[in-house]
Scaffold this motif. Structure first.
Motif, short mmCIF file in Angstrom:
data_model
loop_
_atom_site.label_atom_id
_atom_site.label_comp_id
_atom_site.label_asym_id
_atom_site.label_seq_id
_atom_site.Cartn_x
_atom_site.Cartn_y
_atom_site.Cartn_z
N ARG A 83 -8.62 7.67 0.01
CA ARG A 83 -7.93 7.48 1.29
C ARG A 83 -8.11 6.05 1.81
O ARG A 83 -7.19 5.45 2.36
N THR A 84 -9.31 5.50 1.60
CA THR A 84 -9.58 4.13 2.08
C THR A 84 -8.66 3.13 1.40
O THR A 84 -8.21 2.17 2.02
N PHE A 85 -8.36 3.37 0.11
CA PHE A 85 -7.44 2.46 -0.59
C PHE A 85 -6.15 2.31 0.21
O PHE A 85 -5.65 1.20 0.41
N PHE A 86 -5.59 3.43 0.65
CA PHE A 86 -4.29 3.41 1.33
C PHE A 86 -4.37 2.91 2.78
O PHE A 86 -3.35 2.71 3.42
N ASN A 87 -5.58 2.71 3.27
CA ASN A 87 -5.74 2.03 4.56
C ASN A 87 -5.50 0.53 4.42
O ASN A 87 -5.31 -0.17 5.41
N HIS A 88 -5.53 0.05 3.16
CA HIS A 88 -5.42 -1.39 2.91
C HIS A 88 -4.18 -1.78 2.11
O HIS A 88 -3.65 -2.88 2.30
N PHE A 89 -3.74 -0.90 1.22
CA PHE A 89 -2.59 -1.20 0.36
C PHE A 89 -1.68 0.00 0.27
O PHE A 89 -2.14 1.14 0.27
N SER A 90 -0.39 -0.26 0.14
CA SER A 90 0.58 0.83 0.02
C SER A 90 0.65 1.36 -1.41
O SER A 90 1.13 2.47 -1.64
N SER A 91 0.19 0.57 -2.38
CA SER A 91 0.28 0.95 -3.78
C SER A 91 -0.64 0.06 -4.60
O SER A 91 -1.12 -0.98 -4.13
N LYS A 92 -0.85 0.45 -5.87
CA LYS A 92 -1.67 -0.40 -6.74
C LYS A 92 -0.93 -1.71 -7.04
O LYS A 92 -1.57 -2.75 -7.23
N GLU A 93 0.41 -1.67 -7.03
CA GLU A 93 1.19 -2.90 -7.24
C GLU A 93 0.93 -3.91 -6.13
O GLU A 93 0.76 -5.10 -6.39
N GLU A 94 0.89 -3.43 -4.90
CA GLU A 94 0.61 -4.35 -3.79
C GLU A 94 -0.79 -4.93 -3.90
O GLU A 94 -1.01 -6.11 -3.63
N ALA A 95 -1.75 -4.11 -4.31
CA ALA A 95 -3.13 -4.59 -4.46
C ALA A 95 -3.22 -5.71 -5.50
O ALA A 95 -4.04 -6.62 -5.37
N LEU A 96 -2.38 -5.64 -6.52
CA LEU A 96 -2.39 -6.69 -7.55
C LEU A 96 -1.58 -7.91 -7.12
O LEU A 96 -2.04 -9.05 -7.27
N LEU A 97 -0.39 -7.67 -6.57
CA LEU A 97 0.54 -8.76 -6.32
C LEU A 97 0.34 -9.43 -4.96
O LEU A 97 0.69 -10.60 -4.80
N ARG A 98 -0.20 -8.70 -4.00
CA ARG A 98 -0.46 -9.29 -2.68
C ARG A 98 -1.86 -8.88 -2.26
O ARG A 98 -2.06 -8.02 -1.41
N PRO A 99 -2.88 -9.51 -2.88
CA PRO A 99 -4.27 -9.07 -2.67
C PRO A 99 -4.75 -9.19 -1.24
O PRO A 99 -5.71 -8.52 -0.85
N GLY A 100 -4.09 -10.02 -0.44
CA GLY A 100 -4.46 -10.11 0.97
C GLY A 100 -3.84 -9.02 1.82
O GLY A 100 -4.05 -8.97 3.03
N GLY A 101 -3.06 -8.13 1.18
CA GLY A 101 -2.43 -7.04 1.92
C GLY A 101 -1.25 -7.53 2.75
O GLY A 101 -0.78 -8.67 2.61
N ALA A 102 -0.78 -6.66 3.63
CA ALA A 102 0.38 -6.98 4.45
C ALA A 102 0.12 -8.18 5.36
O ALA A 102 1.06 -8.86 5.79
N GLU A 103 -1.15 -8.45 5.64
CA GLU A 103 -1.50 -9.56 6.54
C GLU A 103 -1.59 -10.90 5.81
O GLU A 103 -1.81 -11.94 6.43
N GLN A 104 -1.45 -10.89 4.48
CA GLN A 104 -1.57 -12.13 3.71
C GLN A 104 -0.50 -13.12 4.16
O GLN A 104 0.68 -12.78 4.22
N PRO A 105 -0.88 -14.35 4.50
CA PRO A 105 0.12 -15.34 4.93
C PRO A 105 1.17 -15.57 3.84
O PRO A 105 0.85 -15.57 2.65
N ARG A 106 2.40 -15.74 4.26
CA ARG A 106 3.48 -16.04 3.34
C ARG A 106 3.90 -17.48 3.53
O ARG A 106 3.51 -18.14 4.49
N LEU A 107 4.72 -17.95 2.62
CA LEU A 107 5.23 -19.32 2.72
C LEU A 107 5.96 -19.52 4.05
O LEU A 107 5.86 -20.57 4.68
#
Length: 198
Positions: free
Chosen positions: A46-70
């Motif tokens: 459950r804790t995983f999904f408090n931080h990432f929506s999927s394993k793909e997001e954990a790999l591709l956007r390791p900072g999560g939804a809050e990761q700064p974008r360009l």
């Protein structure tokens, strides 16, 4: 207290992202599950999904939804900077964060290069990031987003992607910042004419 809570949240997110990458490199992406990632990071499923929506997001956007974008970095540039200078500064900040841990970036690039199944998610995330970048450019210039800003966002995204591929192909021999500057310089000068191979 809020500061401590945020630090613990960031630490957990970083541990989950690191576990995802480590398992992907060791086992192959198709053998990575959320359960395995959570176990590797010593947290609950459950804790995983408090931080990432999927394993793909954990790999591709390791900072999560809050990761700064360009786009976030572009909006933070001083208003008196020209658009080319602001874009270059935003790209340099992005590159600086990407290369803060070169070994991790190399591993991530190797996993991506060897995992065609990730391509659809990469394309989806790239399109969303380009759209956000186009909006940031439109806000800065007062232009309609549908042509100039959209085109510039796509070209800058491609320049960064090509720079990353060159960096990975050279095994990091040339700094990513140098390669990104070369790509932006080429865009600023106008691409050389294509000539047929002899």
């Amino acid at each position: 207290m809020a500061g401590l809570r945020e630090r613990k949240k960031a630490d957990t997110r970083a541990a989950l992202a690191a576990a995802t990458l480590r398992l992907a490199a060791e086992r192959g992406w198709e053998h990575v599950t959320v359960e395995a990632v959570a176990g590797e990071a010593d947290v609950s499923y459950r804790t995983f999904f408090n931080h990432f929506s999927s394993k793909e997001e954990a790999l591709l956007r390791p900072g999560g939804a809050e990761q700064p974008r360009l786009s976030t970095r572009l909006r933070a540039q001083p208003a008196d900077l020209s658009l080319p200078a602001a874009v270059r500064a935003a790209v340099r900040e992005e590159v600086g964060e990407l290369t803060a841990d070169p070994a991790t970036l190399r591993t991530r690039m190797t996993v991506l290069a060897g995992t065609p199944a990730l391509l659809p998610r990469l394309v989806e995330m790239g399109a969303a990031d380009e759209q956000a970048m186009a909006l940031a450019i439109a806000e800065r210039t007062g232009q309609d987003v549908d042509l100039g800003p959209a085109l510039l966002a796509a070209v800058v995204s491609a320049a960064l992607r090509v720079s990353l591929m060159r960096w990975h192909g050279q095994d990091g021999a040339t700094p990513l910042a140098t390669l990104a500057d070369e790509a932006l310089d080429a865009l600023a000068a106008g691409l050389p004419p294509a000539t047929p191979a002899r």
